[in-house]
Enzyme design. Structure first.
Site, PDB file in Angstrom:
ATOM      1  N   LYS A 163       0.870  -1.182   0.000  1.00 52.99           N
ATOM      2  CA  LYS A 163       0.000   0.000   0.000  1.00 52.99           C
ATOM      3  C   LYS A 163       0.901   1.225   0.000  1.00 52.99           C
ATOM      4  O   LYS A 163       2.053   1.155   0.447  1.00 52.99           O
ATOM      5  CB  LYS A 163      -0.851  -0.002   1.282  1.00 52.99           C
ATOM      6  CG  LYS A 163      -2.153   0.734   1.155  1.00 52.99           C
ATOM      7  CD  LYS A 163      -3.253  -0.122   0.561  1.00 52.99           C
ATOM      8  CE  LYS A 163      -4.524   0.666   0.382  1.00 52.99           C
ATOM      9  NZ  LYS A 163      -5.609  -0.114  -0.198  1.00 52.99           N
ATOM     10  N   GLY A 220     -26.516   0.989   0.608  1.00 51.77           N
ATOM     11  CA  GLY A 220     -25.491   1.711  -0.144  1.00 51.77           C
ATOM     12  C   GLY A 220     -25.546   1.280  -1.590  1.00 51.77           C
ATOM     13  O   GLY A 220     -25.007   0.231  -1.960  1.00 51.77           O
ATOM     14  N   VAL A 221     -26.267   2.050  -2.397  1.00 48.11           N
ATOM     15  CA  VAL A 221     -26.436   1.639  -3.800  1.00 48.11           C
ATOM     16  C   VAL A 221     -25.633   2.576  -4.709  1.00 48.11           C
ATOM     17  O   VAL A 221     -26.145   3.196  -5.615  1.00 48.11           O
ATOM     18  CB  VAL A 221     -27.925   1.551  -4.201  1.00 48.11           C
ATOM     19  CG1 VAL A 221     -28.512   0.253  -3.712  1.00 48.11           C
ATOM     20  CG2 VAL A 221     -28.740   2.734  -3.660  1.00 48.11           C
ATOM     21  N   VAL A 247     -20.852   0.030  -6.500  1.00 44.06           N
ATOM     22  CA  VAL A 247     -20.890  -1.430  -6.321  1.00 44.06           C
ATOM     23  C   VAL A 247     -22.298  -1.903  -5.954  1.00 44.06           C
ATOM     24  O   VAL A 247     -22.873  -2.775  -6.614  1.00 44.06           O
ATOM     25  CB  VAL A 247     -19.886  -1.886  -5.232  1.00 44.06           C
ATOM     26  CG1 VAL A 247     -19.993  -3.386  -5.019  1.00 44.06           C
ATOM     27  CG2 VAL A 247     -18.472  -1.510  -5.611  1.00 44.06           C
TER      28      VAL A 247
END
Ligand code: NAD
Length: 354
Positions: A79, A179-180, A183
């Site tokens: 990362k 949560g649309v 994803v």
């Protein structure tokens, strides 16, 4: 540009970059390359201190080792973080310097998009190093990962249903997607196409309304949504929604979504298990994006058909996780960790034998 090593036990390489000319202050952590080069996103945040940034990059790079090992991508975990304000500190010079910093690690670390980093930023980074993935499809790269994350989640949800009911048939199974966005929105559509009864919620009422009108999804209030009775509760918004307050109130049979870090604390997997709720570890289920990106690094380069085939492995990986959980009598998050460790061990043995 000054690049210095930071010694951290258990990490293969941790480096700091300070560049006066561009103002870059960044860290790269390569946690583990047993299974391949360390792929992981680059994020930019106004960290209060370098210590805070170091804590984040170490935690995230280690997480990538486990995610990639379970996803079976042939990649390791890494990362990078840029310490700075993404609203005010982004300049072409900064990202050119970041590209040189990534290049200095010599391919041990491969970068991609993460929080507050977009394709235009990575395009500049790519000018200085080839160790960049997830650029636009037009440039021959793998493009936006979100639809692939959604597809991977759908494959994984079949394994969840099989574990619950012995059949992966979605017909009339009730799935609540919280949560649309990129994803969750796509997942809701895929679920509906597969025959599921889909309910949705989101803090963004406009998005919810538009999806309701187009697809006829049932809409539930975001506030208190976790109390809705359903077969699968699929958190696809933010992390930490599964906690001491919500667990006793859940009325689902499984928690399986794409949001990162859904459990406030790892111990909450045991609490779900104690309530008889099946938990699909988030990083196993949401690996479609990283698997898609990993296909870029295959000898033939990116190929969507190959990517979809690889993403199908999420189903097998989750089945394996559920098997380990049953056989070893441990929560599923511990089972996922064990699967990752098995793969890392096999990788070490292969290297030693080579
Ligand atoms: P997104 O920003 O496109 O969508 C998130 C949606 O959640 C938005 O519609 C937003 O309004 C809604 N939301 C945010 N906070 C909320 C809250 N408190 N309550 C209800 N709704 C809320 O993001 P995304 O790319 O769809 O990612 C969703 C989740 O999946 C994130 O946790 C992300 O880290 C994780 N994830 C995404 C990918 C990917 O490929 N995009 C890959 C792995 C994991």
């Amino acid at each position: 540009m000054e690049i210095t090593d930071i010694q951290v036990e258990g990490y293969e390489k941790v480096v700091r970059c300070r560049d006066q000319a561009s103002g870059l202050h960044a860290l790269i952590a390569v946690h583990n390359t047993t299974l391949g080069p360390a792929l992981g996103g680059m994020r930019m945040l106004s960290y209060a201190s370098e210590d805070e940034a170091l804590f984040d990059v170490l935690r995230l790079s280690k997480g990538m080792t486990f995610k990639s090992a379970v996803a079976d991508t042939g990649l390791g975990g890494g990362k990078s973080v840029i310490i700075g304000n993404p609203e005010t500190d982004k300049t072409p010079e900064l990202f050119r310097a970041m590209g040189q910093f990534v290049e200095s690690v010599g391919g041990k670390y491969i970068t991609a998009e993460d929080m507050n980093i977009g394709i235009p930023d990575l395009d500049i980074v790519r000018g200085e190093t080839r160790w960049v993935t997830g650029l636009s499809r037009e440039s021959g790269s793998s493009g936006n990962p979100s639809p692939y994350t959604a597809h991977g989640c759908l494959f994984g949800l079949r394994a969840v249903l099989e574990e619950l009911d012995g059949s992966g048939d979605f017909t009339d199974k009730h799935v609540l997607v919280q949560g649309v966005g990129a994803v969750g929105g796509r997942l809701a559509v895929l679920l509906k196409e597969a025959g599921a009864r889909v309910s949705i919620c989101d803090i963004n009422a406009t998005t919810v309304q538009a999806l309701h009108e187009e697809y006829g999804f049932e809409v539930v209030e975001d506030d208190g949504h976790h109390k809705v009775a359903c077969d699968i509760y699929s958190p696809c918004a933010r992390g930490a929604g599964i906690n001491d307050e919500t667990i006793p109130e859940l009325r689902c049979r499984a928690v399986a979504g794409c949001a990162n870090n859904q459990l406030l604390d790892p111990g909450h997997a045991a609490a779900l298990r104690a309530r008889g709720i099946l938990y699909a570890p988030d990083y196993v289920l949401n690996a479609g994006g990283i698997i898609n990106v990993s296909v870029e690094l295959m000898p033939g380069g990116y190929d969507e058909a190959v990517a979809m085939e690889q993403i199908g492995k999420i189903y097998d990986n989750l089945k394996r996780v559920f098997d380990i959980s049953r056989e070893d009598d441990v929560p599923t998050n511990e089972a996922a960790k064990r699967l990752a460790e098995q793969r890392l061990e096999a990788g070490r043995a292969e290297r030693a034998g080579a």
